[in-house]
Design a protein around this motif. Structure first.
Motif, short mmCIF file in Angstrom:
data_model
loop_
_atom_site.label_atom_id
_atom_site.label_comp_id
_atom_site.label_asym_id
_atom_site.label_seq_id
_atom_site.Cartn_x
_atom_site.Cartn_y
_atom_site.Cartn_z
N UNK A 176 0.86 -1.19 0.00
CA UNK A 176 0.00 0.00 0.00
C UNK A 176 0.89 1.23 0.00
N UNK A 177 0.58 2.19 -0.88
CA UNK A 177 1.44 3.37 -1.07
C UNK A 177 0.66 4.66 -0.86
N UNK A 178 1.43 5.74 -0.61
CA UNK A 178 0.89 7.07 -0.33
C UNK A 178 1.82 8.08 -0.97
N UNK A 186 -4.25 10.15 -4.56
CA UNK A 186 -4.94 9.00 -5.12
C UNK A 186 -4.51 7.69 -4.44
N UNK A 187 -5.36 6.66 -4.52
CA UNK A 187 -5.04 5.38 -3.88
C UNK A 187 -4.10 4.53 -4.73
N UNK A 188 -3.17 3.86 -4.05
CA UNK A 188 -2.25 2.96 -4.74
C UNK A 188 -2.10 1.69 -3.92
N UNK A 189 -2.49 0.57 -4.51
CA UNK A 189 -2.31 -0.73 -3.87
C UNK A 189 -1.98 -1.75 -4.94
N UNK A 190 -0.95 -2.57 -4.67
CA UNK A 190 -0.45 -3.53 -5.65
C UNK A 190 -0.27 -4.89 -5.00
N UNK A 209 -8.66 10.28 -4.85
CA UNK A 209 -8.41 11.14 -3.69
C UNK A 209 -8.72 10.43 -2.37
N UNK A 210 -8.40 9.14 -2.31
CA UNK A 210 -8.60 8.37 -1.08
C UNK A 210 -7.28 7.74 -0.68
N UNK A 211 -6.61 8.32 0.29
CA UNK A 211 -5.34 7.78 0.76
C UNK A 211 -5.56 6.43 1.44
N UNK A 212 -4.63 5.52 1.22
CA UNK A 212 -4.71 4.18 1.80
C UNK A 212 -3.65 4.03 2.88
N UNK A 213 -4.01 3.33 3.98
CA UNK A 213 -3.10 3.18 5.10
C UNK A 213 -2.69 1.73 5.37
N UNK A 214 -3.66 0.83 5.55
CA UNK A 214 -3.33 -0.53 5.96
C UNK A 214 -4.18 -1.55 5.22
N UNK A 226 -9.37 -6.47 4.22
CA UNK A 226 -9.89 -5.23 4.79
C UNK A 226 -8.83 -4.15 4.59
N UNK A 227 -9.30 -2.96 4.22
CA UNK A 227 -8.40 -1.88 3.84
C UNK A 227 -8.74 -0.63 4.64
N UNK A 228 -7.78 -0.16 5.45
CA UNK A 228 -7.96 1.08 6.18
C UNK A 228 -7.57 2.25 5.30
N UNK A 229 -8.45 3.25 5.19
CA UNK A 229 -8.22 4.40 4.32
C UNK A 229 -8.43 5.70 5.09
N UNK A 230 -8.22 6.81 4.43
CA UNK A 230 -8.43 8.12 5.05
C UNK A 230 -9.90 8.37 5.34
#
Length: 265
Positions: A176-178, A186-190, A209-214, A226-230
């Protein structure tokens, strides 16, 4: 003896729930070595293969086999080792006497995330705040750097907020990237299915425009995440092909950490 780990502004504390004793177990460089660069939220990990084994990160990865009483480094500098004050900021570079930067912010070029495969012991991934992922398959004897250019659509400046080895498949890993520090929200997940050699984006239908955290994978259903986001929590039950926002009365808040209760399912 029950142990828990607390992080407090680059500190590393072992807390005995039985005696109430707190012990500072933060690793320190050897005499003559340079000062370590610890992130404000320096990552710590209890190995899934041995509860006495801990990993803690600065710009290097540290390992302890005795709950933090002693430490050894199992890597050299795994970051890009960028001097932050030499990078442009609003068209100019900053000075060393800039208190806003030097005294008020976290170090730069630091490790931000650690994950060890629960299936394959010694398969460890780390992510950094300056655009790096590195992987070792032999417990730190050798490391392989992931080329961000192989990750289509990922900015080379991306901060690695989270990296997780798949808990059902030793070859799969998620990252997960920021990139908001460069004006990109923008969200980045690979995901990679070959230990980081190639990657595919699984952002899918996540809103812009949704930051991703975990990211957290279910311990029973390998396709459930499950994905924690802003802006709350999303889940996917098809391995990231589609993301659905959890809507059960939870306020729209930032979710920076998620844990699943495995014992009672």
């Amino acid at each position: 003896l029950h142990l828990s780990i607390r992080r407090q502004r680059q500190m590393c504390i072992r807390d005995s729930r039985k005696t109430g004793e707190n012990t500072n177990i933060k690793p320190l460089p050897e005499y003559g070595e340079k000062t370590e660069r610890f992130n404000w939220d320096a990552p710590i990990l209890v190995s899934p293969h041995d509860p006495k084994r801990l990993y803690f990160a600065s710009q290097r990865l540290w390992k302890s086999n005795d709950r933090g009483d002693s430490w050894e480094t199992i890597s050299e500098d795994l970051t890009n080792n960028i001097e932050r004050l030499s990078t442009p900021f609003y068209g100019s570079t900053q000075k060393w006497n800039n208190a806003w930067d030097v005294r008020a912010m976290s170090n730069y070029s630091t490790i931000t995330s650690i994950s060890e495969s629960p299936i394959e012991e010694g398969l460890i991934y780390i992510g950094t705040d300056d655009g790096n992922i590195q992987v070792t398959e032999n417990g730190g004897k050798s490391w392989r750097k992931i080329n961000f250019q192989k990750m289509i659509g990922l900015p080379k400046t991306a901060f690695v907020n989270d990296i997780k080895a798949d808990i059902h498949d030793e070859n799969t890993v998620y990252a997960v990237f920021d990139n908001h520090k460069f004006g990109d929200f923008n969200p980045y997940i690979y995901m990679s299915e070959n230990k980081g050699s190639t990657w595919k984006k699984i952002t899918s239908n996540l809103p812009e425009h949704t930051l991703l955290w975990r990211i957290v994978q279910d311990h029973i259903n390998s396709n459930l995440f499950f994905l924690g986001t802003e802006f709350g929590v999303y889940f996917s039950n098809d391995n990231g092909k589609e993301w659905i926002k959890l809507d059960g009365g939870m306020r729209i808040i930032s979710v920076c950490a998620i844990a699943l209760q495995r014992r009672e399912n």
